[in-house]
Write a protein that holds these residues in place. Sequence first.
Motif, mmCIF file in Angstrom:
data_model
loop_
_atom_site.group_PDB
_atom_site.id
_atom_site.type_symbol
_atom_site.label_atom_id
_atom_site.label_comp_id
_atom_site.label_asym_id
_atom_site.label_seq_id
_atom_site.Cartn_x
_atom_site.Cartn_y
_atom_site.Cartn_z
ATOM 1 N N VAL A 147 0.702 -0.907 -0.150
ATOM 2 C CA VAL A 147 -0.071 -0.221 -0.025
ATOM 3 C C VAL A 147 1.246 0.979 -0.003
ATOM 4 N N GLU A 148 0.122 2.288 -0.972
ATOM 5 C CA GLU A 148 1.023 3.333 -0.092
ATOM 6 C C GLU A 148 0.533 4.264 -0.449
ATOM 7 N N ALA A 149 0.759 5.242 1.390
ATOM 8 C CA ALA A 149 0.095 5.976 1.775
ATOM 9 C C ALA A 149 0.546 7.190 1.491
ATOM 10 N N GLY A 150 2.298 7.913 0.706
ATOM 11 C CA GLY A 150 2.015 8.700 0.527
ATOM 12 C C GLY A 150 2.921 9.543 0.817
ATOM 13 N N VAL A 151 3.124 11.321 0.563
ATOM 14 C CA VAL A 151 4.047 11.571 1.062
ATOM 15 C C VAL A 151 3.823 12.783 1.532
ATOM 16 N N ILE A 152 4.361 12.843 2.707
ATOM 17 C CA ILE A 152 3.767 13.908 4.265
ATOM 18 C C ILE A 152 5.058 14.675 4.645
ATOM 19 N N PRO A 153 4.755 15.965 4.485
ATOM 20 C CA PRO A 153 5.780 17.330 4.576
ATOM 21 C C PRO A 153 5.448 17.505 5.457
ATOM 22 N N VAL A 154 6.825 17.349 6.343
ATOM 23 C CA VAL A 154 7.472 17.354 7.665
ATOM 24 C C VAL A 154 7.872 18.306 8.176
ATOM 25 N N GLY A 155 7.262 19.667 8.382
ATOM 26 C CA GLY A 155 7.827 20.543 9.322
ATOM 27 C C GLY A 155 8.207 21.092 10.758
ATOM 28 N N GLU A 156 7.745 20.159 11.567
ATOM 29 C CA GLU A 156 7.726 19.715 13.085
ATOM 30 C C GLU A 156 7.230 18.048 13.983
ATOM 31 N N PHE A 157 7.916 18.480 14.780
ATOM 32 C CA PHE A 157 7.736 17.374 15.513
ATOM 33 C C PHE A 157 7.062 17.695 16.633
ATOM 34 N N THR A 158 6.578 16.129 18.025
ATOM 35 C CA THR A 158 5.694 17.179 19.518
ATOM 36 C C THR A 158 6.023 16.069 20.235
ATOM 37 N N LEU A 159 6.504 16.798 21.226
ATOM 38 C CA LEU A 159 6.345 15.576 22.684
ATOM 39 C C LEU A 159 5.008 15.468 23.002
ATOM 40 N N TYR A 160 5.203 14.202 23.219
ATOM 41 C CA TYR A 160 4.062 13.851 23.547
ATOM 42 C C TYR A 160 3.979 13.415 25.537
ATOM 43 N N ARG A 161 2.523 13.540 25.398
ATOM 44 C CA ARG A 161 2.696 12.097 27.078
ATOM 45 C C ARG A 161 1.354 11.091 26.661
ATOM 46 N N SER A 162 2.158 9.954 27.274
ATOM 47 C CA SER A 162 1.445 9.223 27.196
ATOM 48 C C SER A 162 0.099 8.802 28.575
ATOM 49 N N ILE A 163 -1.228 8.693 28.258
ATOM 50 C CA ILE A 163 -2.360 8.702 28.869
ATOM 51 C C ILE A 163 -2.214 7.459 28.484
#
Length: 182
Positions: A147-163
């Motif tokens: 499957v091809e889901a495509g190309v996504i522009p990446v302009g940021e990354f994120t700090l996540y909290r996991s609950i």
Amino acid sequence: MRSFLAIPVPEDRAEPLLDVQHALEVGRVVPPENWHVTLAFLGNQPEDALEHLHDRLSELEAPAFDMRIAGVDIFGGRKPSLLYAGVDLTDALGHLRKKVRQVVRTAGIDLPRERFRPHVTLARFRKRMTMLETQRIARVLEAWGDVEAGVIPVGEFTLYRSIAGPDGMIYEPLAEYPLGQR
């Protein structure tokens, strides 16, 4: 606080992955709002350590880039633990991960050495599955493996909290870090 750094994957940019999840009929699917590519799993960290890390990450400079999501596979071999969509390991993605992990270490958070296999987790499986469930997974891999889901522009990354929630994990964004020009 259990936390990690990741690139969010917007559902509307990777719609074919929803089709894979609908075809699966096995395991617990990861909701599209939780789709991401992990750069560094931080484990349980005190709030002051995350604040210190946030200050350091705010100074990180790396270029924006495009990220290609393609193919579906499993981790776990004969006893699959999860179904994932593959992400091309480009120089830009590898560079970002390396820089992020360096900043995490200089902020005093230990990280294990691990091979980087960028992916988007689509579903998790129980440790013990029936033959029918295993066959369903095999059929999905056969039908959707390329499957091809495509190309996504990446302009940021994120700090996540996991609950931990009753229906699985909830990922709460704590901070976003923009990337520079492509």
